[in-house]
Scaffold this motif. Sequence first.
Motif, PDB file in Angstrom:
ATOM      1  N   ALA A 258       0.854  -1.031  -0.062  1.00 34.06           N
ATOM      2  CA  ALA A 258      -0.140   0.066   0.107  1.00 34.06           C
ATOM      3  C   ALA A 258       0.736   1.136  -0.013  1.00 34.06           C
ATOM      4  O   ALA A 258       1.731   1.354   0.678  1.00 34.06           O
ATOM      5  CB  ALA A 258      -0.722  -0.060   1.242  1.00 34.06           C
ATOM      6  N   PRO A 261      -1.426   7.822   1.344  1.00 34.76           N
ATOM      7  CA  PRO A 261      -2.387   8.498   0.654  1.00 34.76           C
ATOM      8  C   PRO A 261      -1.849   9.461  -0.642  1.00 34.76           C
ATOM      9  O   PRO A 261      -0.981  10.382  -0.307  1.00 34.76           O
ATOM     10  CB  PRO A 261      -3.093   9.362   1.602  1.00 34.76           C
ATOM     11  N   ALA A 267      -4.196  11.193  -8.114  1.00 35.71           N
ATOM     12  CA  ALA A 267      -5.096  10.019  -8.043  1.00 35.71           C
ATOM     13  C   ALA A 267      -6.502  10.166  -8.671  1.00 35.71           C
ATOM     14  O   ALA A 267      -7.170   9.335  -8.580  1.00 35.71           O
ATOM     15  CB  ALA A 267      -4.808   9.287  -6.756  1.00 35.71           C
ATOM     16  N   ARG A 274     -13.998   3.745  -7.614  1.00 33.71           N
ATOM     17  CA  ARG A 274     -13.483   3.016  -6.287  1.00 33.71           C
ATOM     18  C   ARG A 274     -13.909   1.365  -6.637  1.00 33.71           C
ATOM     19  O   ARG A 274     -14.252   0.599  -5.571  1.00 33.71           O
ATOM     20  CB  ARG A 274     -14.174   3.449  -5.090  1.00 33.71           C
ATOM     21  N   ARG A 288      -6.472  -1.676  -6.231  1.00 35.05           N
ATOM     22  CA  ARG A 288      -7.687  -0.813  -5.598  1.00 35.05           C
ATOM     23  C   ARG A 288      -7.199   0.416  -4.927  1.00 35.05           C
ATOM     24  O   ARG A 288      -6.071   0.508  -4.927  1.00 35.05           O
ATOM     25  CB  ARG A 288      -8.339  -1.932  -4.822  1.00 35.05           C
ATOM     26  N   ARG A 289      -8.007   1.085  -4.529  1.00 31.32           N
ATOM     27  CA  ARG A 289      -7.787   2.273  -3.367  1.00 31.32           C
ATOM     28  C   ARG A 289      -8.500   2.116  -2.486  1.00 31.32           C
ATOM     29  O   ARG A 289      -9.607   1.580  -2.306  1.00 31.32           O
ATOM     30  CB  ARG A 289      -7.824   3.315  -4.409  1.00 31.32           C
ATOM     31  N   ASP A 290      -7.871   2.781  -1.340  1.00 34.65           N
ATOM     32  CA  ASP A 290      -8.900   2.712   0.009  1.00 34.65           C
ATOM     33  C   ASP A 290      -9.419   3.837   0.378  1.00 34.65           C
ATOM     34  O   ASP A 290      -9.277   4.636  -0.678  1.00 34.65           O
ATOM     35  CB  ASP A 290      -7.924   2.308   1.290  1.00 34.65           C
ATOM     36  N   GLY A 293      -7.218   6.965  -0.003  1.00 33.42           N
ATOM     37  CA  GLY A 293      -6.872   7.364  -1.278  1.00 33.42           C
ATOM     38  C   GLY A 293      -5.358   6.491  -1.653  1.00 33.42           C
ATOM     39  O   GLY A 293      -5.010   6.944  -2.545  1.00 33.42           O
ATOM     40  N   ARG A 294      -5.157   5.804  -0.943  1.00 28.35           N
ATOM     41  CA  ARG A 294      -4.126   5.068  -1.135  1.00 28.35           C
ATOM     42  C   ARG A 294      -4.118   4.037  -2.302  1.00 28.35           C
ATOM     43  O   ARG A 294      -5.365   3.687  -2.462  1.00 28.35           O
ATOM     44  CB  ARG A 294      -3.611   3.967   0.197  1.00 28.35           C
ATOM     45  N   LEU A 295      -2.946   4.026  -3.062  1.00 28.78           N
ATOM     46  CA  LEU A 295      -3.179   2.782  -3.994  1.00 28.78           C
ATOM     47  C   LEU A 295      -2.743   1.504  -3.355  1.00 28.78           C
ATOM     48  O   LEU A 295      -1.470   1.423  -2.903  1.00 28.78           O
ATOM     49  CB  LEU A 295      -2.250   3.183  -5.220  1.00 28.78           C
ATOM     50  N   GLN A 319       3.063  -0.352 -10.831  1.00 31.64           N
ATOM     51  CA  GLN A 319       2.305   1.035 -10.743  1.00 31.64           C
ATOM     52  C   GLN A 319       2.721   1.672 -12.307  1.00 31.64           C
ATOM     53  O   GLN A 319       2.008   2.229 -12.798  1.00 31.64           O
ATOM     54  CB  GLN A 319       2.804   1.756  -9.673  1.00 31.64           C
TER      55      GLN A 319
END
Length: 426
Positions: A258, A261, A267, A274, A288-290, A293-295, A319
């Motif tokens: 992860a 953010p 992003a 989402r 996915r993102r949390d 906003g994390r990748l 990435q």
Amino acid sequence: MQERCLWYATSPEPPLSLEALEGDHRADVAVIGGGITGLSTALHLAEAGISVSLIEAGDIPNGGSGRNVGLVNAGLWIPPDDIAETLGEVDGERVNATLGAAPTEVFSLIERHRIDCHATRTGTLHLAHNGKGEQELARRAAQFQHRGTPVELLEGESCWRRLGSQRINRALLDHRAGTLNPAAYTRGLARAAHTNGARLYTHSAATGMERAGDGWRVTTDRGSIAASRLVLATNAYTEDQWNHVRHHFFAGHFYQVASEPLSDTQAEDILPDRQGAWDTRMVLSSIRRDADGRLILGSLGKGDSKPASFLRCWADRIQQYYFPQLDTVNWECAWTGRIAFTPDHTLRLFEPAPGILAVTGYNGRGITTGTVVGRGFAHYLMHDDDSLLPLPIRPASPVRAAALWRSAYESGFTLYHAGQCLRLIA
């Protein structure tokens, strides 16, 4: 980059304060394992007024229930026609129907018990990473649409917009599905079960089980539970020799990395609705993102046995392949969970002895499958009716050469990821 599970740190559902089992107790049903399957079983029994006690070796959550990707997927990993071919028409279509409706069951529980787990219900994306993958998704789409399933084959511009990358020209959007924080969902199930009267005990590893009259007695280091019926819900984290489940799967792993953010400008175009996503690679990548906003990127294999530099190199590679528009990404943490695999990629539901129910082999679909199996187990225990389960309860054959399967899978995953890091594989 730290070795820690993001989902625990960002769960809006707080952990329950639970005690270890001490002394001798009685219940109508005893459950071993405090993951999604065990908690769903306990919750549905408790709601019906059945006395149920659950023991968990660690905290809740402890294993894969809190460490997975958080995709609320429908069905099994293999497409519906393959399921019918593997299991037979009757059983296969039963699996397709029951697990196809599983996301609805998950979201219904979230709403009914007000579980705060950052749930989204905008679907999931299966991404074709090359021409062969595009053909596979077209095949899957045709099979789903033949069954009236709400899926959509996205191509070109519509695909790029959903993902935020022009690397993918075709994706299968499953409108039934969604995402959540798996640790929060598991904690919410525990809270709901506890509120409804289930007795939950943590740091209470089962040390054995034995016949006790017409029922069973489960023992721990400091106590025991005598019950008429017993549920083995240990799945991929089964290690004890006395536990029948260990013979019916081989263990695999899935790691995730992860980022910190990402800023809105970085992003805003990446998975803007989402959805969670995964690709058609031989060794898949999840994306996915949390809620912050994390990748989050993931793949099959043991991340906790690899150097942080290897994981960082792999994450940078994925990435940069999918989202080259991003600036340098700072990877915040990484973690690994365990998966119960079976050679045919289907689950096992069986009674290893009279009065004992067991399940394993979710093959990476634990959130939905575990929730539905728990509901079905509760119904079966109360009514002797297995119709709510994905498959009938019947004898199961052990997985032969499980150690060889496990070793072959992990070696293949590691080689594939090394090829990606070395840019030998796109």
